[in-house]
Design a protein around this motif. Structure first.
Motif, mmCIF file in Angstrom:
data_model
loop_
_atom_site.group_PDB
_atom_site.id
_atom_site.type_symbol
_atom_site.label_atom_id
_atom_site.label_comp_id
_atom_site.label_asym_id
_atom_site.label_seq_id
_atom_site.Cartn_x
_atom_site.Cartn_y
_atom_site.Cartn_z
ATOM 1 N N ASN A 127 0.852 -1.194 0.000
ATOM 2 C CA ASN A 127 0.000 0.000 0.000
ATOM 3 C C ASN A 127 0.889 1.245 0.000
ATOM 4 O O ASN A 127 0.907 2.016 0.946
ATOM 5 N N VAL A 128 1.628 1.434 -1.083
ATOM 6 C CA VAL A 128 2.661 2.473 -1.124
ATOM 7 C C VAL A 128 2.112 3.886 -1.155
ATOM 8 O O VAL A 128 2.811 4.829 -0.782
ATOM 9 N N ASN A 129 0.869 4.066 -1.570
ATOM 10 C CA ASN A 129 0.318 5.423 -1.550
ATOM 11 C C ASN A 129 -0.318 5.754 -0.203
ATOM 12 O O ASN A 129 -0.715 6.888 0.026
ATOM 13 N N GLY A 130 -0.417 4.781 0.681
ATOM 14 C CA GLY A 130 -0.873 5.019 2.052
ATOM 15 C C GLY A 130 -2.310 5.466 2.183
ATOM 16 O O GLY A 130 -2.648 6.155 3.145
ATOM 17 N N ASP A 131 -3.163 5.067 1.245
ATOM 18 C CA ASP A 131 -4.554 5.488 1.359
ATOM 19 C C ASP A 131 -5.206 4.860 2.593
ATOM 20 O O ASP A 131 -4.815 3.791 3.057
ATOM 21 N N ALA A 132 -6.171 5.570 3.137
ATOM 22 C CA ALA A 132 -6.778 5.203 4.417
ATOM 23 C C ALA A 132 -7.497 3.861 4.380
ATOM 24 O O ALA A 132 -7.589 3.182 5.402
ATOM 25 N N ASN A 133 -8.005 3.454 3.221
ATOM 26 C CA ASN A 133 -8.750 2.192 3.168
ATOM 27 C C ASN A 133 -7.842 0.981 2.969
ATOM 28 O O ASN A 133 -8.322 -0.135 2.867
ATOM 29 N N ASN A 134 -6.518 1.198 2.909
ATOM 30 C CA ASN A 134 -5.524 0.125 2.756
ATOM 31 C C ASN A 134 -5.750 -0.725 1.515
ATOM 32 O O ASN A 134 -5.366 -1.888 1.477
ATOM 33 N N LEU A 135 -6.373 -0.147 0.504
ATOM 34 C CA LEU A 135 -6.612 -0.850 -0.739
ATOM 35 C C LEU A 135 -5.350 -0.815 -1.593
ATOM 36 O O LEU A 135 -4.755 0.237 -1.788
ATOM 37 N N VAL A 136 -4.920 -1.976 -2.063
ATOM 38 C CA VAL A 136 -3.764 -2.050 -2.958
ATOM 39 C C VAL A 136 -4.307 -2.110 -4.374
ATOM 40 O O VAL A 136 -5.038 -3.038 -4.732
ATOM 41 N N ASP A 137 -3.945 -1.094 -5.176
ATOM 42 C CA ASP A 137 -4.522 -0.982 -6.513
ATOM 43 C C ASP A 137 -3.533 -0.340 -7.480
ATOM 44 O O ASP A 137 -2.347 -0.193 -7.175
ATOM 45 N N SER A 138 -4.031 0.055 -8.651
ATOM 46 C CA SER A 138 -3.179 0.624 -9.693
ATOM 47 C C SER A 138 -2.530 1.938 -9.266
ATOM 48 O O SER A 138 -1.467 2.290 -9.791
ATOM 49 N N ILE A 139 -3.121 2.639 -8.337
ATOM 50 C CA ILE A 139 -2.510 3.881 -7.835
ATOM 51 C C ILE A 139 -1.206 3.543 -7.096
ATOM 52 O O ILE A 139 -0.202 4.250 -7.215
ATOM 53 N N ASP A 140 -1.208 2.445 -6.368
ATOM 54 C CA ASP A 140 0.019 1.997 -5.699
ATOM 55 C C ASP A 140 1.073 1.609 -6.734
ATOM 56 O O ASP A 140 2.254 1.918 -6.572
#
Length: 168
Positions: free
Chosen positions: A138-151
């Motif tokens: 979760n490299v972008n550190g979003d609050a929902n801990n979703l690992v996705d294309s943004i990461d």
């Protein structure tokens, strides 16, 4: 931030007192982000055992092991990676914290194309990550801990040196 140790009672012990040498006692002052979920962040990629230990001040005994919790890391030049375990012990009580380096998905202490490929395979459901490695994805550190294309994009920009990864 200080890390507070949790009381760990040996298996089979009953009738223990809830007071211990740790009770309300800060055992570590650290330049790292020591979290209540027993993870340690803000170490950053490429740090050695020597650099890690220089950022921790404690009166407890500190030992560092690989992910298996058995293999001791004693070489001061060895890199510390995601999944590394840091044990603190004093007076028969201990606490174990797990290192998280965001972007280091293979636990070698570096962030590189191998990690990018692992993240891409996970997103495409060709591979899975779990535990500390899933957290590190979760490299972008979003609050929902979703690992996705943004990461994936964040990791790619970091590797190309046109972006950053917040290690907190």
């Amino acid at each position: 931030l200080p890390l507070y140790a949790k009381l760990i009672v040996p298996v089979g012990v009953t009738g223990y007192e809830t007071t211990s040498p740790w009770n309300g006692f800060t055992i570590i002052q650290s330049i790292y982000n020591c979290r209540a979920d027993n993870t340690i962040c803000n170490i950053g990629a490429g740090k050695t055992l020597s650099e890690l230990l220089s950022g921790i001040n404690t009166n407890a005994t500190v030992s560092v092991t690989s992910e298996d919790g058995i293999t001791a890391i004693t070489d001061s030049n060895a890199k510390i990676g995601t999944g590394t375990k840091i044990s603190f012990s004093k007076s028969g009580y201990s606490s174990i914290s797990i290192v998280i380096i965001y972007g280091d998905l293979d636990g070698n202490g570096d962030i590189n194309a191998v990690d990018l490929l692992a993240l891409k395979k996970m997103i495409l459901k060709q591979n899975t990550l779990s535990d500390a490695y899933l957290t590190a994805a979760n490299v972008n550190g979003d609050a929902n801990n979703l690992v996705d294309s943004i990461d994936l994009l964040t990791l790619k920009k970091f590797i190309l040196k046109i972006g950053t990864i917040n290690q907190n």
